[in-house]
Design a protein around this motif. Structure first.
Motif, short mmCIF file in Angstrom:
data_model
loop_
_atom_site.label_atom_id
_atom_site.label_comp_id
_atom_site.label_asym_id
_atom_site.label_seq_id
_atom_site.Cartn_x
_atom_site.Cartn_y
_atom_site.Cartn_z
N GLU A 134 7.89 -91.89 -32.23
CA GLU A 134 6.79 -90.93 -32.31
C GLU A 134 6.33 -90.75 -33.76
O GLU A 134 5.13 -90.83 -34.06
N MET A 135 7.27 -90.51 -34.66
CA MET A 135 6.91 -90.22 -36.05
C MET A 135 6.27 -91.44 -36.72
O MET A 135 5.27 -91.31 -37.42
N PHE A 136 6.86 -92.61 -36.53
CA PHE A 136 6.34 -93.80 -37.21
C PHE A 136 4.98 -94.22 -36.66
O PHE A 136 4.13 -94.69 -37.40
N ALA A 137 4.74 -94.02 -35.36
CA ALA A 137 3.42 -94.32 -34.80
C ALA A 137 2.38 -93.35 -35.36
O ALA A 137 1.28 -93.77 -35.75
N LEU A 138 2.72 -92.09 -35.43
CA LEU A 138 1.81 -91.09 -35.98
C LEU A 138 1.52 -91.38 -37.45
O LEU A 138 0.36 -91.36 -37.89
N GLN A 139 2.57 -91.66 -38.21
CA GLN A 139 2.43 -91.99 -39.63
C GLN A 139 1.51 -93.19 -39.82
O GLN A 139 0.60 -93.17 -40.66
N ARG A 140 1.72 -94.21 -39.03
CA ARG A 140 0.90 -95.43 -39.13
C ARG A 140 -0.56 -95.15 -38.80
O ARG A 140 -1.46 -95.56 -39.53
N ASN A 141 -0.80 -94.42 -37.71
CA ASN A 141 -2.16 -94.09 -37.31
C ASN A 141 -2.87 -93.24 -38.37
O ASN A 141 -4.03 -93.48 -38.69
N LEU A 142 -2.18 -92.24 -38.88
CA LEU A 142 -2.77 -91.39 -39.91
C LEU A 142 -3.15 -92.20 -41.14
O LEU A 142 -4.25 -92.06 -41.68
N LEU A 143 -2.23 -93.05 -41.59
CA LEU A 143 -2.49 -93.82 -42.80
C LEU A 143 -3.60 -94.84 -42.58
O LEU A 143 -4.51 -94.96 -43.42
N LEU A 144 -3.57 -95.56 -41.47
CA LEU A 144 -4.62 -96.55 -41.21
C LEU A 144 -5.99 -95.90 -41.06
O LEU A 144 -6.99 -96.40 -41.57
N ASN A 145 -6.04 -94.77 -40.36
CA ASN A 145 -7.32 -94.05 -40.21
C ASN A 145 -7.82 -93.51 -41.55
O ASN A 145 -9.01 -93.56 -41.83
N TYR A 146 -6.90 -93.01 -42.36
CA TYR A 146 -7.30 -92.54 -43.69
C TYR A 146 -7.85 -93.68 -44.52
O TYR A 146 -8.94 -93.58 -45.10
N LEU A 147 -7.12 -94.78 -44.58
CA LEU A 147 -7.56 -95.93 -45.39
C LEU A 147 -8.88 -96.48 -44.88
O LEU A 147 -9.73 -96.91 -45.67
N GLY A 148 -9.09 -96.43 -43.57
CA GLY A 148 -10.34 -96.91 -43.00
C GLY A 148 -11.52 -95.97 -43.24
O GLY A 148 -12.67 -96.38 -43.17
N SER A 149 -11.23 -94.71 -43.56
CA SER A 149 -12.29 -93.72 -43.75
C SER A 149 -12.79 -93.63 -45.19
O SER A 149 -13.79 -92.97 -45.44
N ARG A 150 -12.09 -94.25 -46.10
CA ARG A 150 -12.51 -94.08 -47.50
C ARG A 150 -13.44 -95.15 -47.97
O ARG A 150 -13.78 -96.08 -47.36
#
Length: 150
Positions: A134-150
């Motif tokens: 759960e934690m690693f999937a959430l961490q990955r999604n948050l980071l990828l979405n952040y990097l994709g939004s900048r």
């Protein structure tokens, strides 16, 4: 308020990136924007001292999280209350070694560690296989979405 400081003695190109990531993660986790978070970059000696003192483990580690008010994520209906989320302490030298092994930049590693630590401050853990997934999937999604939004 998010405060980022570099006490590591190592030049880090863009400290504002840590603030931006933290704001993004906290918004996605529905944490009141008035909540306070500190991100501090430290040298190997300082990280070793913290690791021994707080976890009774030898040597430096990459990152440590120090929760304050035990805030938890908000919901779609309501943000979490404001408060002191806590402190994230990163060691750029250890992160750089890990980044080299992982095949990405030291900054990317430190951003991953920042997202990881914020989740710890919000009560996530990876002590069991289910928690880790759960934690690693959430961490990955948050980071990828952040990097994709900048």
């Amino acid at each position: 308020m998010i405060e980022v400081s570099n006490d590591s003695g190592i030049e880090v190109s863009d400290l504002d990136e840590f603030s931006a990531l933290a704001r993004y993660v906290l918004a996605e986790m529905r944490v009141d924007p008035r909540s306070e978070l500190s991100v501090t970059l430290v040298d190997v000696t300082t990280m070793t001292e913290l690791h021994v003192r707080w976890l009774d483990e030898p040597g430096p580690t990459d990152v440590m999280s120090f929760p304050m008010d035990e805030l938890r994520p908000g919901t779609a209906a309501a943000l979490s209350g404001p408060g002191m989320l806590g402190d994230v302490v990163l060691c750029p030298e250890v992160a750089a070694r890990q980044a080299k092994v992982a095949g990405h930049s030291a900054l990317e590693e430190m951003l991953l560690l920042t997202a990881h630590s914020i989740l710890h401050l919000l009560g996530y853990d990876h002590a069991t296989p289910d928690e880790e997934a759960e934690m690693f999937a959430l961490q990955r999604n948050l980071l990828l979405n952040y990097l994709g939004s900048r």
